[in-house]
Write a protein that holds these residues in place. Structure first.
Motif, PDB file in Angstrom:
ATOM      1  N   SER A 368       0.834  -1.210   0.000  1.00 57.83           N
ATOM      2  CA  SER A 368       0.000   0.000   0.000  1.00 57.83           C
ATOM      3  C   SER A 368       0.867   1.256   0.000  1.00 57.83           C
ATOM      4  N   ASP A 369       2.015   1.225   0.696  1.00 58.71           N
ATOM      5  CA  ASP A 369       2.944   2.356   0.654  1.00 58.71           C
ATOM      6  C   ASP A 369       3.468   2.563  -0.765  1.00 58.71           C
ATOM      7  N   MET A 370       3.818   1.472  -1.427  1.00 57.93           N
ATOM      8  CA  MET A 370       4.326   1.559  -2.791  1.00 57.93           C
ATOM      9  C   MET A 370       3.282   2.177  -3.711  1.00 57.93           C
ATOM     10  N   MET A 371       2.040   1.703  -3.587  1.00 55.39           N
ATOM     11  CA  MET A 371       0.967   2.219  -4.446  1.00 55.39           C
ATOM     12  C   MET A 371       0.684   3.688  -4.181  1.00 55.39           C
ATOM     13  N   LYS A 372       0.728   4.092  -2.906  1.00 56.29           N
ATOM     14  CA  LYS A 372       0.455   5.485  -2.561  1.00 56.29           C
ATOM     15  C   LYS A 372       1.484   6.411  -3.209  1.00 56.29           C
ATOM     16  N   ASN A 373       2.756   6.062  -3.109  1.00 56.60           N
ATOM     17  CA  ASN A 373       3.800   6.904  -3.682  1.00 56.60           C
ATOM     18  C   ASN A 373       3.723   6.952  -5.199  1.00 56.60           C
ATOM     19  N   LEU A 374       3.428   5.828  -5.830  1.00 56.58           N
ATOM     20  CA  LEU A 374       3.274   5.813  -7.288  1.00 56.58           C
ATOM     21  C   LEU A 374       2.049   6.601  -7.713  1.00 56.58           C
ATOM     22  N   TRP A 375       0.986   6.525  -6.915  1.00 53.89           N
ATOM     23  CA  TRP A 375      -0.236   7.292  -7.201  1.00 53.89           C
ATOM     24  C   TRP A 375       0.067   8.791  -7.217  1.00 53.89           C
ATOM     25  N   ILE A 376       0.867   9.253  -6.267  1.00 57.89           N
ATOM     26  CA  ILE A 376       1.208  10.682  -6.215  1.00 57.89           C
ATOM     27  C   ILE A 376       1.965  11.090  -7.474  1.00 57.89           C
ATOM     28  N   LEU A 377       2.958  10.292  -7.881  1.00 58.11           N
ATOM     29  CA  LEU A 377       3.718  10.630  -9.083  1.00 58.11           C
ATOM     30  C   LEU A 377       2.823  10.624 -10.317  1.00 58.11           C
ATOM     31  N   TYR A 378       1.934   9.642 -10.395  1.00 57.58           N
ATOM     32  CA  TYR A 378       1.054   9.560 -11.561  1.00 57.58           C
ATOM     33  C   TYR A 378       0.094  10.748 -11.608  1.00 57.58           C
ATOM     34  N   CYS A 379      -0.445  11.102 -10.451  1.00 59.15           N
ATOM     35  CA  CYS A 379      -1.360  12.251 -10.401  1.00 59.15           C
ATOM     36  C   CYS A 379      -0.653  13.553 -10.747  1.00 59.15           C
ATOM     37  N   ARG A 380       0.644  13.614 -10.514  1.00 58.44           N
ATOM     38  CA  ARG A 380       1.417  14.813 -10.833  1.00 58.44           C
ATOM     39  C   ARG A 380       1.970  14.772 -12.252  1.00 58.44           C
ATOM     40  N   ASN A 381       1.473  13.836 -13.061  1.00 61.66           N
ATOM     41  CA  ASN A 381       1.823  13.753 -14.482  1.00 61.66           C
ATOM     42  C   ASN A 381       3.283  13.402 -14.749  1.00 61.66           C
ATOM     43  N   LEU A 382       3.959  12.760 -13.810  1.00 59.92           N
ATOM     44  CA  LEU A 382       5.288  12.244 -14.098  1.00 59.92           C
ATOM     45  C   LEU A 382       5.123  10.901 -14.793  1.00 59.92           C
ATOM     46  N   THR A 383       5.708  10.772 -15.966  1.00 59.07           N
ATOM     47  CA  THR A 383       5.513   9.562 -16.750  1.00 59.07           C
ATOM     48  C   THR A 383       6.658   8.577 -16.619  1.00 59.07           C
ATOM     49  N   TYR A 384       7.869   9.093 -16.366  1.00 58.38           N
ATOM     50  CA  TYR A 384       9.036   8.225 -16.368  1.00 58.38           C
ATOM     51  C   TYR A 384      10.041   8.757 -15.362  1.00 58.38           C
ATOM     52  N   VAL A 385      10.598   7.889 -14.530  1.00 58.53           N
ATOM     53  CA  VAL A 385      11.536   8.294 -13.482  1.00 58.53           C
ATOM     54  C   VAL A 385      12.860   7.561 -13.662  1.00 58.53           C
ATOM     55  N   ASP A 386      13.925   8.331 -13.718  1.00 62.69           N
ATOM     56  CA  ASP A 386      15.274   7.767 -13.715  1.00 62.69           C
ATOM     57  C   ASP A 386      15.942   8.201 -12.417  1.00 62.69           C
ATOM     58  N   PRO A 387      16.179   7.283 -11.480  1.00 61.60           N
ATOM     59  CA  PRO A 387      16.753   7.653 -10.188  1.00 61.60           C
ATOM     60  C   PRO A 387      18.109   8.336 -10.277  1.00 61.60           C
ATOM     61  N   LEU A 388      18.793   8.219 -11.419  1.00 61.80           N
ATOM     62  CA  LEU A 388      20.093   8.873 -11.566  1.00 61.80           C
ATOM     63  C   LEU A 388      19.961  10.307 -12.037  1.00 61.80           C
ATOM     64  N   ASP A 389      18.760  10.751 -12.389  1.00 67.72           N
ATOM     65  CA  ASP A 389      18.545  12.140 -12.781  1.00 67.72           C
ATOM     66  C   ASP A 389      18.580  13.057 -11.562  1.00 67.72           C
ATOM     67  N   PRO A 390      19.121  14.267 -11.693  1.00 68.85           N
ATOM     68  CA  PRO A 390      19.071  15.237 -10.582  1.00 68.85           C
ATOM     69  C   PRO A 390      17.625  15.556 -10.210  1.00 68.85           C
ATOM     70  N   GLY A 391      17.345  15.589  -8.914  1.00 65.90           N
ATOM     71  CA  GLY A 391      16.003  15.934  -8.456  1.00 65.90           C
ATOM     72  C   GLY A 391      15.018  14.797  -8.484  1.00 65.90           C
ATOM     73  N   SER A 392      15.467  13.608  -8.844  1.00 65.49           N
ATOM     74  CA  SER A 392      14.538  12.484  -8.903  1.00 65.49           C
ATOM     75  C   SER A 392      14.202  12.011  -7.496  1.00 65.49           C
ATOM     76  N   PRO A 393      13.073  11.305  -7.318  1.00 62.77           N
ATOM     77  CA  PRO A 393      12.680  10.831  -5.983  1.00 62.77           C
ATOM     78  C   PRO A 393      13.704   9.871  -5.388  1.00 62.77           C
ATOM     79  N   ILE A 394      13.775   9.850  -4.076  1.00 63.30           N
ATOM     80  CA  ILE A 394      14.591   8.870  -3.376  1.00 63.30           C
ATOM     81  C   ILE A 394      13.964   7.490  -3.544  1.00 63.30           C
ATOM     82  N   MET A 395      14.780   6.481  -3.832  1.00 60.25           N
ATOM     83  CA  MET A 395      14.296   5.117  -3.968  1.00 60.25           C
ATOM     84  C   MET A 395      14.603   4.353  -2.677  1.00 60.25           C
ATOM     85  N   ILE A 396      13.620   3.607  -2.172  1.00 57.59           N
ATOM     86  CA  ILE A 396      13.822   2.823  -0.962  1.00 57.59           C
ATOM     87  C   ILE A 396      13.375   1.384  -1.200  1.00 57.59           C
ATOM     88  N   ALA A 397      13.934   0.476  -0.433  1.00 54.97           N
ATOM     89  CA  ALA A 397      13.598  -0.939  -0.564  1.00 54.97           C
ATOM     90  C   ALA A 397      12.245  -1.216   0.070  1.00 54.97           C
TER      91      ALA A 397
END
Length: 479
Positions: A368-397
């Motif tokens: 549910s935590d995973m879905m919530k965070n993805l829902w926020i990105l999707y609602c904000r119209n982010l289509t693709y995330v590269d964690p190596l890009d500057p300013g990208s979201p922090i990735m956690i296990a």
């Protein structure tokens, strides 16, 4: 003085303990407040960052799988193009769908059968191959392409009709002319003369296998099946070129794992109307249209250039927000709960993936935590995330991922988890194997394994409550 302070805190009875408790509570609240402030700042940075709005870079001109390292260059060359794997469609796909609707033709189906064939350790090879023939090959009139590891001790009798039965012998005897090509993989580069095989089975094309690179356990595990799958795809591709057509639907199966029964109409309808979705039972069996199966079968060709190089860290793998979110909400509940009967192993391990942390508050990493965070990105119209890009979201296990060190260390150490990583990276949604299946024949045992047909592939922002997120952000509420 020290004794007096101790007396104030302890010898004062209940009142002293209450004071200590209140002080501890106050300190904990202070820590939480600081954490929330930091999280709020990071949340604002990630969600409102105008420069982090990467478009989907996955484009396949001429139906060609592209080296992942070239994706940034392709993204730069896209300009205002709206073409993508999700929206584009080959002309022959459109024609095929039109023909199918009028029942003029049926789609062409291929089976890529990979695994290890060792008569000393196999159980019930005839049972497995007869089930494969009845439930898939005959039902779909499928053509079969086989790549199998054969131990040195079995090289001289691989194709001999006599001797102990094996997956290879049973396949050649039972599947007969449905088998079009076979490639054998021998340990340490050994090979066996193909003359005997060709004498007994002249209708089958026997091909010497490629000698693939081997990796240490700290770099890769379970990788050989993907190398064999890449070889099986090439066998199929050569057959297509020789016969002037392309297969429309492709199954990947193992000798020792056969899901069944299959609803032919469900398979046809779904595979041909969802060109950007693959259906799977973890990495044991999966199927879909030719395009997504080409992506899946390319995984084993990028160990040196992707998995063990630039993207060696588990937290560095890019992903399509929509494909990740759709895959999560389409995953059956049983996939989130390990069980003792072993059926859980046949469901998706997407819950072990790393995920972006953009929501405020603590995240335990549950589904549910995973879905919530993805829902926020999707609602904000982010289509693709590269964690190596500057300013990208922090990735956690995720919480599931943390249960096994193999999901933390990176490289290619967790094949069941890395399969959905690869597909979601390519903007492909993963759904359960479906197709009307209810059972799974695994190593001689019939197991009850329900295939779920539900697959969320058309989610839109207006149907996800995204307006609530906008309201909360404007009012600075916790999200």
């Amino acid at each position: 003085m020290a004794q007096m302070r101790f007396s104030w805190g302890v010898r004062d009875g209940v009142g002293g303990f209450m004071r200590l408790f209140l002080l501890a509570l106050l300190g904990f609240a202070l820590i939480i407040g600081i954490h929330e402030l930091v999280e709020s700042i990071h949340f604002q940075t990630v969600i409102y960052a105008p420069f982090y709005s990467r478009s989907n870079p996955i484009v396949y001109p001429n139906d060609t799988v592209v080296d992942p390292d070239d994706f940034p260059k392709r993204l730069a060359n896209l300009g205002n193009s709206t073409s993508s794997l999700e929206t584009s469609q080959r002309p022959d796909d459109a024609q095929l769908n039109q023909n199918l609707s009028s029942r003029q033709i049926e789609p062409r189906v291929a089976v890529l059968l990979v695994g290890r064939s060792d008569p000393e350790v196999e159980t019930h090879p005839d049972l497995h191959i007869r089930t494969l023939l009845k439930e898939i090959v005959s039902r779909f009139n499928a053509q079969v392409f086989v790549v199998a590891t054969v131990p040195i001790s079995a090289t001289e009798r691989t194709c001999s009709p006599s001797g102990k039965s094996s997956y290879i012998k049973s396949s050649l005897r039972i599947l007969t002319t449905h088998i079009k090509s076979i490639s054998f993989v021998y340990p340490k580069g050994d090979s066996v003369e193909m003359v005997q095989c060709r004498e007994h089975y002249s209708h089958v094309k026997f091909v010497h296998s490629s000698h693939h690179k081997e990796y240490s356990d700290n770099k890769a595990r379970g990788y050989k099946q993907w190398q064999k799958l890449a070889d099986a795809w090439n066998l199929m591709r050569v057959y297509e070129e020789d016969n002037g057509f392309k297969f429309d639907i492709v199954f990947k199966l193992r000798f020792d794992g056969i899901p069944y029964p299959w609803d032919k109409e469900k398979v046809y309808q779904f595979a041909l109307s969802n060109p950007n979705v693959i259906r799977h039972a973890s990495d044991y069996a999966f199927w879909g249209g030719r395009r997504v199966m080409k992506i899946a079968c390319s995984l084993g060709s990028f160990f040196d250039s992707w998995w063990l190089a630039k993207r060696s860290k588990a937290s560095s793998r890019p992903f399509s927000v929509k494909a990740f979110y759709q895959s999560m909400i389409s995953t059956p509940q049983i996939a989130w709960h390990e069980n003792k009967d072993g059926v859980w192993r046949f469901y998706s391990k997407i819950g072990a993936m790393w995920f972006p942390k953009v929501a405020n508050g603590f995240n335990g990493g549950s589904p549910s935590d995973m879905m919530k965070n993805l829902w926020i990105l999707y609602c904000r119209n982010l289509t693709y995330v590269d964690p190596l890009d500057p300013g990208s979201p922090i990735m956690i296990a995720s919480s599931m991922g943390r249960k096994c060190p193999c999901n933390i260390v990176g490289n290619f150490r967790s094949t069941e988890r890395d399969f959905p990583v690869w597909m979601i990276y390519h903007n492909v949604t993963l759904c359960d194997i479906g197709g009307g299946t209810k059972r799974f024949l695994f190593k001689g045992r019939h197991r009850r394994r329900i295939g779920y047909d539900e697959c969320m592939t058309t989610i839109e922002r207006e149907n996800l409550g995204c307006e609530k997120l906008e309201t909360d952000l404007l009012s600075n509420r916790r999200v």
